[in-house]
Design a protein around this motif. Structure first.
Motif, PDB file in Angstrom:
ATOM      1  N   TYR A   2       9.827  65.673  66.037  1.00  9.70           N
ATOM      2  CA  TYR A   2       9.014  65.325  64.873  1.00  9.70           C
ATOM      3  C   TYR A   2       7.878  66.330  64.700  1.00  9.70           C
ATOM      4  O   TYR A   2       7.608  66.787  63.586  1.00  9.70           O
ATOM      5  CB  TYR A   2       8.445  63.920  65.037  1.00  9.70           C
ATOM      6  N   PHE A   3       7.223  66.682  65.790  1.00  2.65           N
ATOM      7  CA  PHE A   3       6.127  67.655  65.720  1.00  2.65           C
ATOM      8  C   PHE A   3       6.621  68.990  65.179  1.00  2.65           C
ATOM      9  O   PHE A   3       6.018  69.574  64.271  1.00  2.65           O
ATOM     10  CB  PHE A   3       5.510  67.843  67.105  1.00  2.65           C
ATOM     11  N   GLU A   4       7.729  69.481  65.718  1.00  2.38           N
ATOM     12  CA  GLU A   4       8.245  70.778  65.293  1.00  2.38           C
ATOM     13  C   GLU A   4       8.675  70.750  63.828  1.00  2.38           C
ATOM     14  O   GLU A   4       8.509  71.733  63.103  1.00  2.38           O
ATOM     15  CB  GLU A   4       9.411  71.179  66.196  1.00  2.38           C
ATOM     16  N   SER A   5       9.215  69.624  63.387  1.00  2.00           N
ATOM     17  CA  SER A   5       9.584  69.495  61.984  1.00  2.00           C
ATOM     18  C   SER A   5       8.356  69.570  61.086  1.00  2.00           C
ATOM     19  O   SER A   5       8.368  70.232  60.042  1.00  2.00           O
ATOM     20  CB  SER A   5      10.314  68.166  61.753  1.00  2.00           C
ATOM     21  N   GLN A   6       7.277  68.913  61.497  1.00  2.00           N
ATOM     22  CA  GLN A   6       6.061  68.879  60.692  1.00  2.00           C
ATOM     23  C   GLN A   6       5.403  70.249  60.556  1.00  2.00           C
ATOM     24  O   GLN A   6       4.780  70.540  59.532  1.00  2.00           O
ATOM     25  CB  GLN A   6       5.062  67.883  61.293  1.00  2.00           C
ATOM     26  N   VAL A   7       5.529  71.084  61.553  1.00  2.00           N
ATOM     27  CA  VAL A   7       4.821  72.368  61.519  1.00  2.00           C
ATOM     28  C   VAL A   7       5.715  73.552  61.168  1.00  2.00           C
ATOM     29  O   VAL A   7       5.205  74.647  60.900  1.00  2.00           O
ATOM     30  CB  VAL A   7       4.124  72.647  62.870  1.00  2.00           C
ATOM     31  N   LYS A   8       7.037  73.350  61.134  1.00  2.00           N
ATOM     32  CA  LYS A   8       7.939  74.476  60.894  1.00  2.00           C
ATOM     33  C   LYS A   8       8.787  74.340  59.629  1.00  2.00           C
ATOM     34  O   LYS A   8       9.113  75.344  58.992  1.00  2.00           O
ATOM     35  CB  LYS A   8       8.870  74.663  62.099  1.00  2.00           C
ATOM     36  N   ASP A   9       9.173  73.127  59.264  1.00  2.00           N
ATOM     37  CA  ASP A   9      10.108  72.944  58.150  1.00  2.00           C
ATOM     38  C   ASP A   9       9.479  73.328  56.813  1.00  2.00           C
ATOM     39  O   ASP A   9       8.313  73.024  56.556  1.00  2.00           O
ATOM     40  CB  ASP A   9      10.573  71.489  58.073  1.00  2.00           C
ATOM     41  N   PRO A  56      -0.428  41.709  66.321  1.00  2.00           N
ATOM     42  CA  PRO A  56       0.489  41.951  65.195  1.00  2.00           C
ATOM     43  C   PRO A  56       0.171  43.228  64.421  1.00  2.00           C
ATOM     44  O   PRO A  56       1.021  43.751  63.704  1.00  2.00           O
ATOM     45  CB  PRO A  56       0.292  40.709  64.313  1.00  2.00           C
ATOM     46  N   GLU A  57      -1.069  43.731  64.557  1.00  2.00           N
ATOM     47  CA  GLU A  57      -1.441  44.957  63.839  1.00  2.00           C
ATOM     48  C   GLU A  57      -0.926  46.216  64.521  1.00  2.00           C
ATOM     49  O   GLU A  57      -1.010  47.313  63.970  1.00  2.00           O
ATOM     50  CB  GLU A  57      -2.969  45.058  63.720  1.00  2.00           C
ATOM     51  N   LEU A  58      -0.389  46.068  65.724  1.00  2.00           N
ATOM     52  CA  LEU A  58       0.057  47.227  66.489  1.00  2.00           C
ATOM     53  C   LEU A  58       1.225  47.928  65.794  1.00  2.00           C
ATOM     54  O   LEU A  58       2.196  47.296  65.386  1.00  2.00           O
ATOM     55  CB  LEU A  58       0.491  46.798  67.888  1.00  2.00           C
ATOM     56  N   GLN A  59       1.100  49.240  65.648  1.00  2.00           N
ATOM     57  CA  GLN A  59       2.184  50.052  65.105  1.00  2.00           C
ATOM     58  C   GLN A  59       2.576  51.104  66.138  1.00  2.00           C
ATOM     59  O   GLN A  59       1.724  51.822  66.644  1.00  2.00           O
ATOM     60  CB  GLN A  59       1.767  50.748  63.810  1.00  2.00           C
ATOM     61  N   VAL A  60       3.843  51.172  66.441  1.00  2.00           N
ATOM     62  CA  VAL A  60       4.352  52.153  67.392  1.00  2.00           C
ATOM     63  C   VAL A  60       5.169  53.181  66.618  1.00  2.00           C
ATOM     64  O   VAL A  60       6.195  52.855  66.016  1.00  2.00           O
ATOM     65  CB  VAL A  60       5.230  51.487  68.474  1.00  2.00           C
ATOM     66  N   PHE A  61       4.709  54.418  66.611  1.00  4.11           N
ATOM     67  CA  PHE A  61       5.350  55.442  65.796  1.00  4.11           C
ATOM     68  C   PHE A  61       6.426  56.230  66.550  1.00  4.11           C
ATOM     69  O   PHE A  61       7.301  56.826  65.940  1.00  4.11           O
ATOM     70  CB  PHE A  61       4.288  56.412  65.264  1.00  4.11           C
ATOM     71  N   ASN A  62       6.332  56.249  67.875  1.00  2.00           N
ATOM     72  CA  ASN A  62       7.341  56.939  68.686  1.00  2.00           C
ATOM     73  C   ASN A  62       7.536  58.402  68.271  1.00  2.00           C
ATOM     74  O   ASN A  62       8.659  58.882  68.091  1.00  2.00           O
ATOM     75  CB  ASN A  62       8.690  56.200  68.616  1.00  2.00           C
ATOM     76  N   TYR A  63       6.442  59.104  68.083  1.00  2.00           N
ATOM     77  CA  TYR A  63       6.532  60.524  67.767  1.00  2.00           C
ATOM     78  C   TYR A  63       7.091  61.292  68.969  1.00  2.00           C
ATOM     79  O   TYR A  63       6.851  60.938  70.117  1.00  2.00           O
ATOM     80  CB  TYR A  63       5.154  61.081  67.409  1.00  2.00           C
TER      81      TYR A  63
END
Length: 240
Positions: A150-157, A139-146
């Motif tokens: 998403y990567f380009e948004s984080q480093v460019k926006d 139940p602790e499993l989290q799936v973020f599906n990056y």
């Protein structure tokens, strides 16, 4: 402390307070402050954290400790007692000014961020498609599906999404914090950063620029002699 505020560290001395060590050099009768645990920074936070990143980003210097609602006492004796001395406070504010004007602004660091993105992007895109090895399904499993977007948004926006309170793009965080510091300190950010001590130019950027320059110039050789040397050095670093 200047970097802690600028980067918005929420698991560190000023906000938490914690994750630091004090060491006294007995021979010199001199105290040293050693910080640690600086990973929740630049707009990154997780559910259940002591403060969301938006709250940290909007906080002024003198209200920074108050963002930790889990600790109602915002007085930090180690820092606040030092700031009661006028000379110490002047030094502290000057450190903020120098840091903002010369280091913590997009004019100074945006190209360095872009260079790092160039360096790691191929590995990031490859890692996103690696086969999952762990069979954990609790139940602790989290799936973020990056993904790549998403990567380009984080480093460019340089802008955040409407209603966003956590995990801001790094350029947005720096831009917003620099604007706040400019207002608080009454300073301006120079268009051209003064670099009397020089600056570091990553080899990966030099190689890329030389490759693009040769292609644009229609030269018969793909790389300059210097560019070829850089590629050989990088090959040794990555493949040995």
């Amino acid at each position: 402390m200047v970097m802690e505020y600028a980067a918005g560290s929420q698991d560190y001395f000023w906000v938490r307070p914690g994750n630091y060590y004090l060491y006294k050099n007995i021979e010199k009768n001199y105290w040293h402050f050693h910080d640690s645990d600086f990973h929740f920074t630049f707009g990154f936070a997780v559910d259940g954290a002591i403060s969301d990143s938006k709250t940290l980003l909007e906080a002024k210097i003198n209200d920074y400790a108050k963002t930790n609602l889990g600790i109602p006492i915002s007085f930090r004796p180690l820092l606040d007692n030092l700031r009661t001395n006028k000379e110490n406070e002047a030094f502290f504010m000057d450190a903020f000014k120098q840091f903002t004007e010369k280091v913590f602004n997009l004019n100074a660091v945006e190209k360095r961020i872009d260079a790092m993105v160039d360096l790691i992007s191929e590995d990031v895109y490859s890692d996103l498609h690696l086969e999952r090895i762990s069979n954990f399904s609790g139940p602790e499993l989290q799936v973020f599906n990056y993904n790549e977007t998403y990567f380009e948004s984080q480093v460019k926006d340089v802008d955040a999404q409407p209603g966003q309170i956590n995990c801001f793009p790094i350029k947005y965080w720096i831009k917003t914090r620099q604007e706040s510091l400019v207002q608080q300190l009454g300073i301006t950010i120079p268009n051209k950063i003064n670099t009397p001590l020089g600056y570091y130019e990553p080899a990966v950027h030099k190689v890329k620029e030389e490759m693009e320059g040769n292609i644009e110039n229609g030269g018969n050789t793909i790389f300059t002699h210097q560019g070829l040397i850089y590629i050989i050095i990088l090959s040794f670093i990555f493949f040995i």
